[in-house]
Write an enzyme that holds these catalytic residues in place. Structure first.
Site, PDB file in Angstrom:
ATOM      1  CG  PHE A   1      -8.563  -2.405   9.822  1.00 38.07           C
ATOM      2  CD1 PHE A   1      -7.983  -2.120   8.595  1.00 38.07           C
ATOM      3  CD2 PHE A   1      -9.913  -2.145  10.003  1.00 38.07           C
ATOM      4  CE1 PHE A   1      -8.741  -1.590   7.566  1.00 38.07           C
ATOM      5  CE2 PHE A   1     -10.680  -1.615   8.973  1.00 38.07           C
ATOM      6  CZ  PHE A   1     -10.085  -1.328   7.753  1.00 38.07           C
ATOM      7  CB  VAL A   2      -7.975   2.443  13.168  1.00 39.50           C
ATOM      8  CG1 VAL A   2      -7.132   1.899  14.320  1.00 39.50           C
ATOM      9  CG2 VAL A   2      -7.084   3.113  12.124  1.00 39.50           C
TER      10      VAL A   2
ATOM     11  CG  ASP B   1      -0.616  -0.123   6.630  1.00 36.86           C
ATOM     12  OD1 ASP B   1       0.343  -0.661   7.204  1.00 36.86           O
ATOM     13  OD2 ASP B   1      -1.683  -0.726   6.435  1.00 36.86           O
TER      14      ASP B   1
ATOM     15  CE  LYS C   1     -14.949   6.711  -2.527  1.00 32.07           C
ATOM     16  NZ  LYS C   1     -15.824   5.546  -2.470  1.00 32.07           N
ATOM     17  N   GLY C   2     -10.140   8.512   2.089  1.00 30.88           N
ATOM     18  CA  GLY C   2      -9.845   8.450   3.518  1.00 30.88           C
ATOM     19  C   GLY C   2      -9.439   9.758   4.165  1.00 30.88           C
TER      20      GLY C   2
ATOM     21  CG  ASP D   1     -13.245   2.540   4.019  1.00 30.00           C
ATOM     22  OD1 ASP D   1     -12.022   2.800   3.981  1.00 30.00           O
ATOM     23  OD2 ASP D   1     -13.792   1.737   3.249  1.00 30.00           O
TER      24      ASP D   1
ATOM     25  NE  ARG E   1     -14.893   6.280   2.959  1.00 30.01           N
ATOM     26  CZ  ARG E   1     -13.708   5.752   2.670  1.00 30.01           C
ATOM     27  NH1 ARG E   1     -12.659   6.114   3.341  1.00 30.01           N
ATOM     28  NH2 ARG E   1     -13.591   4.876   1.700  1.00 30.01           N
TER      29      ARG E   1
ATOM     30  CG  ASP F   1      -6.597   7.365   5.171  1.00 28.10           C
ATOM     31  OD1 ASP F   1      -5.494   7.183   4.602  1.00 28.10           O
ATOM     32  OD2 ASP F   1      -7.566   6.606   4.991  1.00 28.10           O
TER      33      ASP F   1
HETATM   34  P1  XMP Z   1      -0.071   2.284   2.491  1.00 27.98           P
HETATM   35  O1  XMP Z   1       0.100   0.839   2.876  1.00 27.98           O
HETATM   36  O2  XMP Z   1       0.142   2.514   1.036  1.00 27.98           O
HETATM   37  O3  XMP Z   1      -1.591   2.450   2.772  1.00 27.98           O
HETATM   38  O4  XMP Z   1       0.710   3.205   3.401  1.00 27.98           O
HETATM   39  C1  XMP Z   1      -2.225   3.579   2.883  1.00 27.98           C
HETATM   40  C2  XMP Z   1      -3.691   3.336   2.640  1.00 27.98           C
HETATM   41  O5  XMP Z   1      -4.139   2.070   3.143  1.00 27.98           O
HETATM   42  C3  XMP Z   1      -5.376   2.210   3.788  1.00 27.98           C
HETATM   43  N1  XMP Z   1      -5.244   1.733   5.180  1.00 27.98           N
HETATM   44  C4  XMP Z   1      -6.232   1.674   6.075  1.00 27.98           C
HETATM   45  N2  XMP Z   1      -7.541   2.020   5.986  1.00 27.98           N
HETATM   46  N3  XMP Z   1      -7.871   1.443   8.240  1.00 27.98           N
HETATM   47  C5  XMP Z   1      -8.347   1.894   7.068  1.00 27.98           C
HETATM   48  O6  XMP Z   1      -9.525   2.226   7.000  1.00 27.98           O
HETATM   49  C6  XMP Z   1      -6.585   1.052   8.418  1.00 27.98           C
HETATM   50  O7  XMP Z   1      -6.194   0.643   9.511  1.00 27.98           O
HETATM   51  C7  XMP Z   1      -5.731   1.182   7.270  1.00 27.98           C
HETATM   52  N4  XMP Z   1      -4.408   0.940   7.073  1.00 27.98           N
HETATM   53  C8  XMP Z   1      -4.154   1.283   5.775  1.00 27.98           C
HETATM   54  C9  XMP Z   1      -5.730   3.670   3.696  1.00 27.98           C
HETATM   55  O8  XMP Z   1      -6.601   3.831   2.615  1.00 27.98           O
HETATM   56  C10 XMP Z   1      -4.442   4.369   3.413  1.00 27.98           C
HETATM   57  O9  XMP Z   1      -4.606   5.552   2.670  1.00 27.98           O
END
Ligand code: XMP
Length: 187
Positions: free
Chosen positions: A151-152, A102, A42-43, A158, A164, A99
Site C-alpha cells: 500500500f502506497v 491493482d 481523485k487519485g 491517499d 495526496r 493513479d
Molecule cells: P483496482 O483494484 O480496481 O484499484 O485496480 C484501483 C484503485 O484502487 C485504489 N488503490 C490504492 N490506493 N494506495 C492507494 O492510495 C494503494 O496502494 C492502492 N492500491 C489500489 C486506487 O484508488 C486505484 O484507483
C-alpha cells in the site's frame, strides 16, 4: 505529514523524468488528434495535472468519479460510476488516466464502459502498476512505475483522504495506520 512516511519509494525527480518519457510516447500514439483525457478521481489528479502539461497539443479534460476502493481499506469487487452524466466519448480518441493499477477492476470497467459508449480509441495510463496477478484482464498502455504489492500514498494516492499532496510516492509508517482500517496490502 512527512513523519508518517516510512519509506520514499519513488522520489519527485524520478517521477518528473518518467513523465517526460510517457508524454513523448503519448504524443507519438495520438498524432494530430484532439485527445479527450479522462481523469479518474481523485487519485489520478496529481499525475494527470503533471502529465497533461507535458502534452503540447489540443486536448480536452474530463473527470470520472469511480469508486472501487471503499474507505481506503480494501479493493471491493464492484466498480460504481458515481457521476450523474458520463462524458460524451462517441467517436473520440480517449486517454484514461488512473493513479494505480491493482486488481484491474476499475480500469477494466472504465474501458468497457467507454468502448460501449462509442469511443473510437481508448488508451490507458497509470502512474503505478502493482506487480501481481489481476482479477480483471487488463494492463495499461502507459505505466509510470511497476511496484510491489504494497500500500502506497502520495502524489495523488491517499490513506483515508490524506497524503495526496506529498510530492513523492511512499509507504506509511505503522504508527500512521489506524488498526481498524488497515490497508489491504498490510493486513
Ligand atoms: P483496482 O483494484 O480496481 O484499484 O485496480 C484501483 C484503485 O484502487 C485504489 N488503490 C490504492 N490506493 N494506495 C492507494 O492510495 C494503494 O496502494 C492502492 N492500491 C489500489 C486506487 O484508488 C486505484 O484507483
Amino acid at each position: 505529514m512527512e513523519a508518517d512516511i516510512e519509506r520514499v519509494l519513488i522520489a519527485e525527480e524520478v517521477i518528473d523524468k518518467r513523465l517526460d518519457l510517457l508524454a513523448r510516447r503519448i504524443e507519438e500514439d495520438f498524432p494530430g488528434e484532439i485527445i479527450q483525457v479522462i481523469i479518474l478521481l481523485k487519485g489520478a489528479l496529481v499525475f494527470a495535472a503533471d502529465l497533461t502539461r507535458r502534452l503540447p497539443r489540443m486536448l480536452e479534460i474530463e473527470c470520472l468519479n469511480v469508486s472501487s476502493y471503499h474507505g481506503g481499506t480494501e479493493s471491493s469487487g464492484q466498480v460504481d460510476f458515481l457521476d450523474h452524466k458520463l462524458p460524451d466519448v462517441k467517436g473520440r480518441q480517449v486517454l484514461v488516466l488512473d493513479d494505480i493499477l491493482d486488481t484491474g477492476r476499475t480500469l477494466r470497467a472504465v474501458v468497457d464502459r467507454l468502448t460501449a459508449d462509442g469511443a473510437a480509441k481508448v488508451k490507458t495510463g497509470v502512474l503505478l502498476a502493482k506487480d501481481k496477478a489481476r482479477a480483471a484482464n487488463v494492463e495499461a498502455d502507459y505505466v509510470g512505475f511497476v511496484i510491489g504489492d504494497e500500500f502506497v500514498v502520495g502524489y495523488g494516492l491517499d490513506y483515508q483522504g490524506r497524503y495526496r499532496n506529498l510530492p513523492y510516492v511512499g509507504t506509511l509508517a505503522e504508527s500512521a495506520i489506524d488498526p481498524d482500517h488497515r490497508p489491504k496490502a498490510q493486513e
